[in-house]
Enzyme design. Structure first.
Site: not given
Length: 151
Positions: A21, A40, A46, A48, A90-91, A135
């Site tokens: 994100h 960020c 970037h 997580h 996810d992904h 996070e």
């Protein structure tokens, strides 16, 4: 002889998902976003490796079923979490792939809200107590639904 008191428990299950994100608010200028979100706010985003841990409970507590011995069937919970968390997040690029974040900054706080809202639709009414989203090992958000702040 009086009946045995109900045994109460809360249950938690953790899933991990990876997503990227960019922290960026459309309400702020580019300079204000850079100042507020720092690295960020990288235009390329970037990523997580998040962990989500919903805690299942009634508003007060959830009774252990005397027949099954469970608060909730873990197979069902796993399926609910797959649908509410893994499939949409996810992904994914949260800002581009998840419609919820089109108008909402993709902070971990808002990821927790997103997970809460999705799980609440699937779980038995009143059973979701809180959602905890990691996070990083140091940055953790806990969300308990709509709460009012008294002055």
């Amino acid at each position: 002889m009086s009946p045995r008191a109900a045994r109460l428990a809360r249950l938690s299950r953790t899933v991990s998902f990876s997503a990227c994100h960019r922290l960026h608010s459309k309400s702020l200028s580019d300079e204000e976003n850079r100042k507020l979100f720092g690295k960020c706010n990288n235009p390329n985003g970037h990523g997580h490796n998040y962990k989500a841990r919903p805690l299942i409970s009634l508003l007060f507590s959830l009774q252990i079923d005397p027949v099954s011995g469970m608060v909730i069937n873990l197979t069902d919970l796993k399926e609910y979490m797959q649908e509410a968390i893994m499939e949409p997040l996810d992904h994914k690029n949260l800002d581009k792939d998840v419609p919820f974040f089109a108008e909402v900054v993709s902070t971990t706080e808002n990821v927790a809200v997103f997970i809460w809202e999705n799980l609440k639709k699937l779980l038995p009414t009143g059973t979701l107590y809180k959602v905890k989203v990691y996070e990083t090992d140091q940055n953790i958000v806990i969300y308990k639904g709509e709460e009012t702040i008294s002055e």
